[in-house]
Design an enzyme around this catalytic site. Sequence first.
Site, mmCIF file in Angstrom:
data_model
loop_
_atom_site.group_PDB
_atom_site.id
_atom_site.type_symbol
_atom_site.label_atom_id
_atom_site.label_comp_id
_atom_site.label_asym_id
_atom_site.label_seq_id
_atom_site.Cartn_x
_atom_site.Cartn_y
_atom_site.Cartn_z
ATOM 1 N N THR A 32 0.844 -1.216 0.000
ATOM 2 C CA THR A 32 0.000 0.000 0.000
ATOM 3 C C THR A 32 0.872 1.257 0.000
ATOM 4 O OG1 THR A 32 -0.219 -0.083 2.405
ATOM 5 C CG2 THR A 32 -2.021 -1.042 1.120
ATOM 6 N N PHE A 39 -7.146 -5.006 -0.202
ATOM 7 C CA PHE A 39 -8.571 -5.333 -0.302
ATOM 8 C C PHE A 39 -9.356 -4.905 0.926
ATOM 9 C CE2 PHE A 39 -8.204 -9.275 -3.303
ATOM 10 C CZ PHE A 39 -8.085 -8.419 -4.386
ATOM 11 N N ARG A 40 -8.721 -4.959 2.085
ATOM 12 C CA ARG A 40 -9.538 -4.898 3.299
ATOM 13 C C ARG A 40 -9.318 -3.702 4.210
ATOM 14 N NH1 ARG A 40 -8.966 -9.988 1.742
ATOM 15 N NH2 ARG A 40 -10.893 -11.176 1.516
ATOM 16 N N ASP A 109 2.093 -8.337 -7.623
ATOM 17 C CA ASP A 109 2.625 -7.088 -8.178
ATOM 18 C C ASP A 109 4.118 -7.118 -8.513
ATOM 19 O OD1 ASP A 109 3.867 -6.871 -5.659
ATOM 20 O OD2 ASP A 109 2.321 -5.534 -4.866
ATOM 21 N N HIS A 124 -0.113 -16.676 -5.061
ATOM 22 C CA HIS A 124 -1.268 -16.256 -5.874
ATOM 23 C C HIS A 124 -0.862 -15.864 -7.294
ATOM 24 C CE1 HIS A 124 -3.747 -15.333 -1.987
ATOM 25 N NE2 HIS A 124 -3.643 -16.616 -2.236
#
Length: 251
Positions: A32, A39-40, A109, A124
């Site tokens: 971030t 997401f959260r 990313d 992922h």
Amino acid sequence: MDGYDSQIQRLAGLIKQAAPKVVALTGAGVSTESGIPDFRSPGTGLWEKVDPMAELSVTAMRRNPQRFYTFGLGNFTKYKDARPNEAHLALARMEEAGYLTGVVTQNIDSLHQAAGSQNIMEVHGHMRTGRCLECGGEFPYALIQQNIDRGIIPPRCECGGVLRPNVVLFGDSMPDDFIRAIWSVKSCDLLLVVGSSLEVTPANTLPNLAKKLAIVNLAPTPFDHQAAVVIHAQAGRVFADIWAALADENN
Ligand code: NAD
């Protein structure tokens, strides 16, 4: 403030004790500070209004490719110029200096690669490449993007098959890197969780395999009570401080 400093000293001490058998498990929160929303976290806009599990699923890709390729996946391609932050850089330095054996990341990313980490397990997947569902060919992600930019959705391979990204969507099976991650976590002495809500399964089964756990995350996680150290602060600041503390021979 005093509490923060002693937490840093304690975590640096645990890392030194366990080195080199330390593994990091990172989530969207580590990126971030590079400008990529998680997401959260409350207030980050987009993902508050839409459900990532619905938008980024195998079902969504098949049922509504237009929305999946332009909207769901498009939310990640717009951050392609993001750069690693202090947390990514410190983790790479820690590996190079022999404190850390590897990074298990839930992120797609590629910022751990950009920071210089070597042993990265991407549980992922990633956005660097894609594959054809017909012929199985692997292609740079740019080919998928070119198709999308030309309005060819779903994107197509030369053979006519549909191209999909090599990210792990909700509903996909886990990649080989997840098996590597299980073994790495099982054989480490300290698992450092960085910027993850630990709410996504099966990545959130990994902390239970670790001998010892430390958590650096802005918000509380369901695993905080199991951790030897929990620091609720920005990962960039924490890891810059950890790196400084590790470098301090008096620690
Ligand atoms: P999540 O959004 O569920 O949780 C992120 C956590 O990070 C939150 O608990 C938040 O409090 C914390 N956080 C946010 N900024 C932080 C900071 N600067 N320092 C410390 N903590 C911070 O993310 P998740 O657990 O990784 O699960 C979401 C799934 O979506 C994962 O698969 C994730 O990788 C993927 N995702 C990836 C990216 C990316 O590749 N950058 C971005 C969004 C989501």
